[in-house]
Design an enzyme around this catalytic site. Structure first.
Site, PDB file in Angstrom:
ATOM      1  N   ASN A 162     -42.693-104.173  42.418  1.00 31.57           N
ATOM      2  CA  ASN A 162     -42.244-105.959  41.936  1.00 31.57           C
ATOM      3  C   ASN A 162     -44.004-106.024  41.583  1.00 31.57           C
ATOM      4  O   ASN A 162     -44.197-107.631  40.701  1.00 31.57           O
ATOM      5  CB  ASN A 162     -41.557-106.607  42.874  1.00 31.57           C
ATOM      6  N   LYS A 200     -45.175-111.741  48.621  1.00 30.48           N
ATOM      7  CA  LYS A 200     -43.805-112.279  48.956  1.00 30.48           C
ATOM      8  C   LYS A 200     -43.062-113.098  49.863  1.00 30.48           C
ATOM      9  O   LYS A 200     -43.254-112.204  51.023  1.00 30.48           O
ATOM     10  CB  LYS A 200     -43.414-111.508  47.911  1.00 30.48           C
TER      11      LYS A 200
HETATM   12 CA   LIG Z   1     -41.434-105.491  48.596  1.00 27.29          CA
HETATM   13 CA   LIG Z   2     -39.093-104.350  44.641  1.00 30.05          CA
END
Ligand SMILES: [Ca+2]
Ligand SMILES: [Ca+2]
Ligand SMILES: [Ca+2]
Ligand SMILES: [Ca+2]
Length: 514
Positions: A245, A250
């Protein structure tokens, strides 16, 4: 047979009797040894087995080739008053190398409470380098997690109130899919109250920090002075694909686009995300509260900040004193914002920064374990972001907090001060000056104050006001550019500090002797 209460009393008795022990382990040690400095143990399980609350396990430098997971079970917990410490011996560097481990095995599984890890390097595990699993109130300090085959340091199963201090996590990657390995992961079933300070996460194949939830809800994680960059790529620079990602921070999320509306309350202070493949500060469907104070996003490819989804009722997104350069800022209209660099009247260009050279971000830490002092994303002296912020209750330098993660601080010798509401120190005039300048301050209440001048090294030059009782009002004091003995001082940066029983405030000035 002893009743449980009697057994507890007996255990307490022995715990009290136990003298704090020093246990040693070395790569060439032997578990048949007594575990002393001269005759150390050879394995971690032996040292852990022999440890009791209050003990210190000293780990000698060198490489430990390890295949089995090191498990510290709950029965080996320390106590609030007597942690079990496991630490590198002096300045030595112990490397726990799990590269020979089979895929899927974790390096260290910490299932106990009140342990204090210091100065260990954990490399190459078949899964997490370290997992804190059912473990709370642990301190992980100055450890490095790298090239593990999943997340470097993960917190699971209700692990709460752990403190992760001055740790690095990098080059972690999970073949063959490369979709899961983060630097630090307070995610899935994590507990609340975990705190990261001074940590760095770089070039992990998935995310720098990941707070994605599955099985936990309504938890809070706090990050302060943390840096993350270059995530979403492998160590060799290749992009393994979209499942990697590549977000810096995050901040949450959950299965099915977080259809269960799980809340990961995130507090990020003085934290920096740059050059990530995806987003710097990423909501990822988190619907809990998020607070970003004095953060900096730079050159994150998708966006520096993306927090747009509506939060759960009663939750707030607060972004203040933060900065962005070369990247999108995408915040929902519900965001509570104040003095961010993308708001008027600020304008951000390369000239606002001392340096945009990211190549020193992974420089070695300072001897005390704190982050390296580099110029990256620090503000240039004439930036309009200096003193552009609002007081958020944290120390700052000059008249007000700066925007972004690095308070401008051209010397470090003077402690940053804050300005309580009941006195105020004003910028000297003229400035720069030669040979004299005027300093003004105001007091809301009668009090004793001291106004002193310091040089760039933080040494006091002269006291202009010495613990004088003064009533409320505005005062001006002239400084003639001379020290306490009457000699003129040389050109350069000086600082003046107003001190009272209520606090202190600093400002800088420049003497330019022709
Ligand atoms: Ca992750
Ligand atoms: Ca991922
Ligand atoms: Ca500017
Ligand atoms: Ca400032």
């Amino acid at each position: 047979m002893l009743k449980p209460v009697a057994l507890c009393t007996l255990l307490l008795f022995f715990a009290t009797l136990h003298l704090q022990a020093q246990i040693y382990i070395a790569p060439d040690g032997d578990d048949g040894n007594p575990g002393t400095l001269q005759q150390p143990y050879g394995t971690f399980p032996k040292a852990i087995q022999e440890s009791m609350p209050g003990d210190t396990i000293y780990v000698r430098g060198g490489v430990y080739d390890l295949v089995n997971t090191i498990t510290i079970s709950a029965v080996k917990s320390g106590t609030e008053d007597q942690l079990v410490t496991i630490t590198a011996y002096n300045e030595e560097v112990p490397l726990l190398d799990f590269s020979g481990q089979s895929f899927g095995s974790k390096g260290i599984s910490l299932r106990a409470n009140y342990w204090h890890f210091i100065g260990l390097q954990i490399k190459g595990a078949g899964d997490n380098g370290m997992e804190i699993n059912f473990g709370s109130n642990n301190i992980i300090e100055r450890c490095q997690f790298y090239e593990n085959r999943d997340t470097g340091l993960q917190l699971s199963n209700g692990s709460a109130d752990n403190r992760i201090l001055n740790c690095d996590s990098y080059y972690n990657a999970d073949p063959p899919d490369y979709g899961d390995a983060d630097g630090f992961a307070p995610k899935l079933t994590v507990g609340s109250g975990n705190y990261f300070y001074g940590c760095r996460a770089w070039v992990n194949c998935d995310d720098g920090w990941d707070g994605y939830l599955r099985g936990a809800d309504d938890v809070t994680t706090t990050l302060e002075n943390c840096w993350t960059w270059g995530n979403g790529y492998l160590k060799d620079g290749t992009d393994p694909g979209p499942q990697a990602n590549g977000n810096g921070f995050k901040m949450g999320g959950g299965d099915n686009s977080n259809s269960d509306l799980l809340m990961h309350h995130m507090v990020l202070i003085n934290s920096v995300a740059f050059s990530n493949k995806n987003k710097g500060f990423d909501q990822n469907n988190n619907v809990g509260s998020m607070t970003l104070y004095n953060c900096t996003g730079y050159d994150n490819l998708t966006a520096n900040y993306r927090i747009q989804r509506t939060l759960n009722p009663g939750q707030t997104l607060t972004v203040k004193n933060s900065a962005s350069y070369q990247g999108l800022v995408q915040l929902g209209s519900f965001a509570v914002q104040e003095t961010n660099s993308w708001l008027a009247p600020f304008s951000v260009t390369a000239d606002d920064f001392l340096s945009l050279d990211t190549s020193f971000a992974d420089a070695p830490r300072q001897p005390d374990g704190s982050l390296p002092e580099i110029e990256l994303l620090h503000l240039a002296e004439d930036s309009d972001l200096i003193d552009g912020g609002v007081d958020l209750g944290y120390p700052y330098f000059g008249m007000a907090p700066d925007l972004g993660a690095f308070e401008s601080n051209y010397v470090t010798a003077i402690e940053p001060g804050n300005i309580p509401g009941d006195f105020q120190l004003f910028q000297n005039y003229p400035n720069p000056f030669n040979p004299s300048t005027r300093i003004a301050y105001s007091l809301a209440k009668a009090e004793r104050v001291t106004l002193a001048v310091f040089n760039a090294l933080g040494r006091e030059v002269v006291k202009l006001v010495d613990n004088a009782p003064q009533s409320a009002g505005r005062y001006t004091v002239d400084w003639n550019g001379r020290d306490a003995t009457g000699l003129p001082v040389s050109s350069g940066v000086y600082f003046y500090r107003l001190t009272s029983a209520r606090g202190m405030s600093n400002a800088r000035m420049m003497l330019l002797v022709k």
